[in-house]
Design a protein around this motif. Structure first.
Motif, PDB file in Angstrom:
ATOM      1  N   ASN A   1       7.494  10.274  -5.969  1.00  0.00           N
ATOM      2  CA  ASN A   1       7.968   9.189  -4.245  1.00  0.00           C
ATOM      3  C   ASN A   1       6.461   9.288  -3.866  1.00  0.00           C
ATOM      4  OD1 ASN A   1      10.344   7.715  -5.115  1.00  0.00           O
ATOM      5  ND2 ASN A   1      11.256   9.572  -5.198  1.00  0.00           N
ATOM      6  N   ARG A   2       5.266   9.500  -4.223  1.00  0.00           N
ATOM      7  CA  ARG A   2       4.198   9.461  -2.944  1.00  0.00           C
ATOM      8  C   ARG A   2       4.039   8.030  -2.721  1.00  0.00           C
ATOM      9  NH1 ARG A   2      -0.608   6.923  -3.528  1.00  0.00           N
ATOM     10  NH2 ARG A   2       0.259   6.760  -5.510  1.00  0.00           N
TER      11      ARG A   2
ATOM     12  N   ASP B   1      -0.622  -6.042  -7.634  1.00  0.00           N
ATOM     13  CA  ASP B   1      -0.889  -5.145  -6.534  1.00  0.00           C
ATOM     14  C   ASP B   1      -1.400  -5.210  -4.569  1.00  0.00           C
ATOM     15  OD1 ASP B   1      -2.026  -3.051  -5.489  1.00  0.00           O
ATOM     16  OD2 ASP B   1      -4.146  -3.567  -6.510  1.00  0.00           O
TER      17      ASP B   1
ATOM     18  N   VAL C   1       6.208   6.676  -9.701  1.00  0.00           N
ATOM     19  CA  VAL C   1       5.930   7.511 -11.640  1.00  0.00           C
ATOM     20  C   VAL C   1       5.481   9.069 -10.668  1.00  0.00           C
ATOM     21  CG1 VAL C   1       4.028   8.121 -13.110  1.00  0.00           C
ATOM     22  CG2 VAL C   1       5.927   5.564 -12.301  1.00  0.00           C
ATOM     23  N   ASP C   2       5.009   9.058  -9.713  1.00  0.00           N
ATOM     24  CA  ASP C   2       4.775  10.188  -9.239  1.00  0.00           C
ATOM     25  C   ASP C   2       5.262  10.758  -7.675  1.00  0.00           C
ATOM     26  OD1 ASP C   2       2.175  11.912  -8.043  1.00  0.00           O
ATOM     27  OD2 ASP C   2       1.088  10.083  -7.482  1.00  0.00           O
TER      28      ASP C   2
ATOM     29  N   SER D   1       2.232   5.575   0.061  1.00  0.00           N
ATOM     30  CA  SER D   1       0.915   4.828   0.797  1.00  0.00           C
ATOM     31  C   SER D   1       1.449   3.895   1.355  1.00  0.00           C
ATOM     32  CB  SER D   1      -0.002   4.261  -0.210  1.00  0.00           C
ATOM     33  OG  SER D   1       0.295   5.200  -1.552  1.00  0.00           O
TER      34      SER D   1
ATOM     35  N   GLN E   1       6.869  -2.075  -3.200  1.00  0.00           N
ATOM     36  CA  GLN E   1       6.599  -2.296  -2.230  1.00  0.00           C
ATOM     37  C   GLN E   1       6.487  -3.379  -1.408  1.00  0.00           C
ATOM     38  OE1 GLN E   1       2.828  -5.371  -4.843  1.00  0.00           O
ATOM     39  NE2 GLN E   1       2.817  -3.193  -4.580  1.00  0.00           N
TER      40      GLN E   1
ATOM     41  N   GLU F   1       3.725   1.628  -0.363  1.00  0.00           N
ATOM     42  CA  GLU F   1       4.122   0.945  -1.576  1.00  0.00           C
ATOM     43  C   GLU F   1       5.276   3.016  -2.018  1.00  0.00           C
ATOM     44  OE1 GLU F   1       1.252  -0.066  -4.307  1.00  0.00           O
ATOM     45  OE2 GLU F   1       0.839   2.456  -4.409  1.00  0.00           O
ATOM     46  N   CYS F   2       5.818   2.661  -2.311  1.00  0.00           N
ATOM     47  CA  CYS F   2       6.389   4.078  -2.871  1.00  0.00           C
ATOM     48  C   CYS F   2       5.757   4.427  -4.559  1.00  0.00           C
ATOM     49  CB  CYS F   2       7.402   4.211  -2.116  1.00  0.00           C
ATOM     50  SG  CYS F   2       8.395   5.838  -2.920  1.00  0.00           S
ATOM     51  N   ASP F   3       5.116   5.311  -4.749  1.00  0.00           N
ATOM     52  CA  ASP F   3       5.047   5.524  -6.720  1.00  0.00           C
ATOM     53  C   ASP F   3       6.178   5.902  -6.848  1.00  0.00           C
ATOM     54  OD1 ASP F   3       3.972   6.284  -8.635  1.00  0.00           O
ATOM     55  OD2 ASP F   3       1.883   5.962  -8.016  1.00  0.00           O
TER      56      ASP F   3
ATOM     57  N   VAL G   1       7.850   0.714 -11.729  1.00  0.00           N
ATOM     58  CA  VAL G   1       6.826   1.875 -11.521  1.00  0.00           C
ATOM     59  C   VAL G   1       6.700   2.151  -9.643  1.00  0.00           C
ATOM     60  CG1 VAL G   1       5.731   2.099 -14.110  1.00  0.00           C
ATOM     61  CG2 VAL G   1       5.201   0.693 -12.120  1.00  0.00           C
ATOM     62  N   LYS G   2       7.010   1.350  -9.077  1.00  0.00           N
ATOM     63  CA  LYS G   2       6.156   0.928  -7.478  1.00  0.00           C
ATOM     64  C   LYS G   2       7.661   0.413  -7.413  1.00  0.00           C
ATOM     65  CE  LYS G   2       1.813   2.051  -8.223  1.00  0.00           C
ATOM     66  NZ  LYS G   2       0.243   1.971  -8.026  1.00  0.00           N
TER      67      LYS G   2
END
Length: 159
Positions: free
Chosen positions: A64-65, A38, A61-62, A67, A148, A57-59, A145-146
């Motif tokens: 492509n949200r 992380d 699962v969510d 951060s 980063q 970070e690109c989520d 899942v991400k």
């Protein structure tokens, strides 16, 4: 005199080499990322006159949200309080760089591999520039899942 950027880096690598490739940030005078899966911060600092590398970070699962740390907003010329979407951000990549990034991104997700890529971007409120992108998938079981990693201005690519 404007400096021409040398041939860009384009490299895919296995996850077991993650620590080695995240240490590429040291070419900018930075220490490595936190080695735990992380990523939350970068230790060290940029050389005088250079922008601090940013963490992103690109989520997956969510939807492509994204951060981003503040430095990523600066690289893209976007106000730090602005809402961001992956679609709008990807549109700031110059065409050849966007195609290469999307190809490596898909490969990274499919094969669980990290990648390093120099891309040319057209920031929202700044001249074109080269940015180094270092990315690694984060897995939960067999699923990615991400993504980063780090983004920073490539050597010799300053305004």
């Amino acid at each position: 005199m404007k400096q021409t950027y040398p041939l860009p880096v384009h490299h895919s690598w296995p996850l077991y080499e993650r620590d080695r490739f995240f240490e590429l940030g040291q070419i900018h005078g930075c220490d490595t990322l936190d080695p735990v899966p992380d990523i939350t911060y970068i230790v060290g600092s940029a050389r005088p006159g250079q922008m601090q590398p940013g963490v992103w970070e690109c989520d997956l699962v969510d939807n492509n949200r994204l951060s981003w740390s503040g430095e990523i907003y600066d690289i893209f010329g976007i106000p730090r309080d602005a809402a961001i979407t992956r679609e709008e951000t990807v549109a700031l990549y110059c065409e050849g760089s966007r195609a290469a990034m999307e190809k490596l991104r898909a490969y990274a997700i499919k094969h669980r591999r990290g990648f390093t890529l120099d891309v040319e971007i057209q920031p929202a409120a700044a001249p074109r520039r080269w940015m180094r992108l270092i990315a690694a998938p984060v897995c939960a079981g067999d699923q990615v899942v991400k993504l980063q990693g780090l983004k920073f201005l490539a050597p010799g690519a300053h305004d």
